[in-house]
Design an enzyme around this catalytic site. Structure first.
Site, PDB file in Angstrom:
ATOM      1  N   ASP A 202       0.824  -1.207   0.000  1.00 38.85           N
ATOM      2  CA  ASP A 202       0.000   0.000   0.000  1.00 38.85           C
ATOM      3  C   ASP A 202       0.860   1.259   0.000  1.00 38.85           C
ATOM      4  OD1 ASP A 202      -2.296  -1.466  -0.076  1.00 38.85           O
ATOM      5  OD2 ASP A 202      -2.580  -1.483   2.084  1.00 38.85           O
TER       6      ASP A 202
ATOM      7  N   LYS B  10     -16.831  -5.653   5.008  1.00 37.59           N
ATOM      8  CA  LYS B  10     -15.965  -5.799   3.844  1.00 37.59           C
ATOM      9  C   LYS B  10     -15.098  -7.024   4.081  1.00 37.59           C
ATOM     10  CE  LYS B  10     -12.828  -3.292   0.877  1.00 37.59           C
ATOM     11  NZ  LYS B  10     -11.851  -4.401   0.745  1.00 37.59           N
TER      12      LYS B  10
ATOM     13  N   LYS C 116     -23.079   1.826   0.666  1.00 36.60           N
ATOM     14  CA  LYS C 116     -23.561   2.048  -0.703  1.00 36.60           C
ATOM     15  C   LYS C 116     -24.863   2.837  -0.656  1.00 36.60           C
ATOM     16  CE  LYS C 116     -21.659  -2.296  -2.416  1.00 36.60           C
ATOM     17  NZ  LYS C 116     -21.947  -3.735  -2.582  1.00 36.60           N
TER      18      LYS C 116
ATOM     19  N   LYS D   9     -12.183   1.684   5.966  1.00 36.57           N
ATOM     20  CA  LYS D   9     -11.212   0.709   6.466  1.00 36.57           C
ATOM     21  C   LYS D   9     -10.986   0.873   7.970  1.00 36.57           C
ATOM     22  CE  LYS D   9      -9.634  -1.347   2.639  1.00 36.57           C
ATOM     23  NZ  LYS D   9      -8.187  -1.403   2.480  1.00 36.57           N
TER      24      LYS D   9
ATOM     25  N   CYS E 270      34.122  -0.124  -0.531  1.00 40.17           N
ATOM     26  CA  CYS E 270      33.154  -0.503   0.498  1.00 40.17           C
ATOM     27  C   CYS E 270      32.460  -1.809   0.098  1.00 40.17           C
ATOM     28  CB  CYS E 270      32.118   0.610   0.660  1.00 40.17           C
ATOM     29  SG  CYS E 270      30.851   0.208   1.865  1.00 40.17           S
TER      30      CYS E 270
HETATM   31 ZN   LIG Z   1      31.375   1.747   3.389  1.00 43.17          ZN
END
Ligand SMILES: [Zn+2]
Length: 681
Positions: free
Chosen positions: A42, A124, A297, A321, A437
């Protein structure tokens, strides 16, 4: 709001979001095997909506906001086109939003203050939408929603669901499509997962996925072995409607022998709707099935008809919700993760806690500023929140006064020890170690092989970590040298002859990769998949791009390309000025040979020509016009010159129009341009 983003970045992100959402949608709906949680999903959808609101002209043809549910191309089941499109519902999360919905309906219908507006309210249920077509009372077709227009034929499968009658009782209309949800009760879901676990099978993430996975089976006897249920909440095509209100028709559907929500009721006001919502919310945990809200509704069908639809959802209905759930736990420690670009992301490790039915053990703390804002330190008691629409978040520190030192955000990379700094004006702290790195190197390798980049199957994150640790993958080019290590790979735990063979074959399959994917895979800052394509559309090959980028006068030529801003130009030039990068680049091009980049175009009257748009366009945005030109094989330029072939002028065109006349260049209006576009198909 975070820092503002450029249009090119937004276009990039929207493209990535469209891909990611489609991918996760497919995993969720078509494969019933989600990789991310619903709130994470979401959050992607919400981010997409946010960007589309900010950049309305960048809304994509394949925008997730235009799609309901999933595409069904990968399914073994045959396809069914719905006579009446299956809609989705708009969501609301607060009382205010529900009240606003009621007010909107009243305004739209121009109802007087004392005119009653009755709504139905029903649970729902969290299931899989299904359409059941009855002709002369007999079930002739059952189909899933699919993308709303085209679903899958599951007629044989629903024959196993006791709730779905093959024949309707009483007097049903000639043609009537019942719409509702196939779902699995909590108890049956638990039993199914227990059985799956005992048999070493796949576990389902939640009842909804279990229901979907059980229904959408090529072999319908598998469906028969699962306990599925159904309830109706509406209808699609109907030769006639047995009532004038939502409630009346739902009652007829129940009389014909189909279950409907046991909590379906009428509400005369928004106060009644909200009261009902709270009653249901309190009972939610005790219900034998999962619900995630209440649906309202408009009851009168003539009003539903007048209200109609916006995009993919009806104006006369809304889902309310249930809200975010919160829980308290202890923040045990804060780990720092280093990403591909060197960004240091703090992750909170939590004592496991159940929030909204999901066990949460990690929470992202985003960046240094966010930790300072929350004032959290390892050992603090904190509040975690998880809503239907966001990823789990840490909302509050409950023990700010306890005597503990503030969290010290590292000023050196925990992976390589290089200095970690935030550039001016940026909140993100980055490791400056670059290619020395290890975290950045492995993350870059993972990005290189990822789906949107080189898309090398079978080379997963764990494998990359493992091969990297063995010293086999110093740089992307080494992936293409793995074939020399066949015996060594085979000697590792977990590798069999077949899996090694598959891995090497999928690597070999990428010896002639798409140049734009390869460029994107190199992970140059600001060069996303869309930008990579834009660059290759202009330069066609990677060597040409590099030659141009390293020239002293490259700036102007690069910035004249559509979609390429100064940040991209700077990043590309920086990249080629760094000897490490050039070595990586040359190394990879010694292993792979991307063919010249082909721009997909439609043959047209303007193929190969240079077009300039000027003045105000009435029926389309400038961006759309440029995209059309590109699709037709034309190049769109910003200014009129001797190289210009055609000028499309709208009202208010000034100096460019004059210049075109001086140079004797053909000028047409927007309507003539639209004809050229239409003629090309
Ligand atoms: Zn690093």
């Amino acid at each position: 709001m975070s820092r503002s983003i450029t249009e090119a970045e937004a276009a990039n992100e929207l493209m990535r979001l469209a891909k990611a959402i489609a991918h996760h949608n497919r995993l969720y709906h078509a494969d019933d095997a989600p990789e991310i949680s619903d709130p994470e999903f979401d959050a992607l959808v919400r981010r997409n909506a946010e960007l589309e609101e900010q950049f309305p002209h960048l809304v994509r043809e394949d925008s997730p906001s235009k799609v309901v549910g999933h595409e069904i191309s990968a399914s073994p089941l045959s396809k069914v086109t719905h006579e009446v499109r299956m809609m989705s519902l708009d969501n609301s999360f607060s009382d205010e939003e529900v009240e606003e919905f009621v007010a909107r309906v009243r305004r739209f219908l121009a109802l007087g203050d004392d005119e009653p507006l009755v709504m139905t309210a029903e649970d729902k249920i969290d299931g899989l939408s299904c359409s059941l077509r009855y002709e002369q009372g007999r079930l002739v077709m059952a189909a899933t929603r699919g993308d709303g227009q085209v679903g899958e034929n599951v007629t044989a499968n629903v024959a196993h669901i006791a709730d779905i009658p093959q024949m309707l009782r009483g007097n049903a209309p000639q043609i009537f499509e019942v719409r509702g949800e196939v779902y699995m009760a909590k108890e049956d879901f638990a039993a199914l997962n227990a059985a799956q676990e005992a048999a070493g099978g796949k576990l389902f993430a939640n009842p909804r996925n279990a229901a979907a996975g059980s229904l959408r089976q090529k072999d319908d006897s598998v469906t028969g072995s699962r306990k599925l249920r159904f309830w109706a909440h509406g209808w699609g095509a109907a030769s006639e409607l047995p009532g004038d209100t939502q409630m009346e028709v739902m009652q007829r559907i129940a009389e014909w022998g189909l279950p409907i929500s046991p909590d379906l009721r009428l509400c005369a006001s928004s106060a009644e709707m909200l009261q009902h919502y709270r009653t249901i919310q309190q009972r939610r945990a005790q219900l034998p099935y999962e619900i995630d809200g209440v649906v309202y509704k408009v009851d009168r069908l003539d009003w539903q008809k007048r209200l109609g639809f916006v995009a993919k959802a009806p104006r006369w209905a809304i889902a309310h919700k249930f809200p975010a759930e919160q829980a308290e736990t202890v923040l045990e420690q804060i780990d720092i993760q280093v990403g591909r670009t060197g960004k240091l992301t703090p992750v909170g490790r939590l004592a496991p806690v159940l929030v909204g039915g999901v066990t949460v053990t990690n929470v992202t703390l985003h960046n240094r500023d966010e930790i300072a804002r929350l004032g959290v330190r390892p050992g603090d008691r904190v509040v975690i929140q998880r809503a239907g629409d966001v990823i789990p978040q840490l909302v509050r520190n409950l023990t700010p006064d306890e005597d503990r030192a503030a969290f010290h955000f590292p000023d050196h990379c925990p992976e390589c020890g290089s200095e970690a700094v935030a550039e001016e004006g940026e909140v993100d702290v980055r490791c400056t170690g670059g290619l020395i790195c290890p975290a950045q190197r492995t993350e870059r390798l993972k990005h290189f092989v990822s789906r949107a980049a080189m898309d090398i199957e079978g080379l997963g994150e764990k494998t990359i970590d493992q091969f990297f640790a063995l010293g086999w993958l110093e740089s992307p080019a080494d992936i293409f040298r793995l074939k020399d290590r066949e015996a060594e790979i085979l000697s590792l735990d977990g590798w069999k002859e077949k899996s090694v063979e598959n891995l090497l074959a999928s690597i070999e399959a990428k010896r002639e990769p798409d140049a734009a994917r390869l460029l994107f895979g190199l992970g140059i800052r600001h060069v996303g998949a869309v930008t990579a394509r834009d660059l290759l559309k202009a330069f066609h090959t990677l060597p040409t791009l590099r030659e141009t980028a390293v020239r002293g006068d490259a700036q102007a030529e690069l910035t004249s390309i559509d979609g390429i801003g100064p940040a991209v130009v700077e990043a590309v030039q920086d990249f080629f000025h760094e000897p490490h990068n050039v070595a990586v680049w040359e190394d990879i091009l010694s292993q792979v040979s991307p063919p010249e980049y082909a721009v997909e175009t439609t043959a047209s009257a303007v193929s190969g020509k240079t077009v300039v748009f000027t003045g105000k366009l009435e029926t389309m945005s400038r961006d759309e016009a440029k995209a059309q030109a590109e699709r037709l094989g034309a190049k769109s330029a910003g200014s009129v010159s001797a190289k210009t072939d055609l000028v499309v002028a709208g009202p208010g065109a000034g100096s460019k129009l004059k210049k075109a006349a001086e140079l004797g260049i053909e000028v047409i209006d927007e309507a003539a341009w639209a004809e050229i576009v239409a003629a090309a198909g």
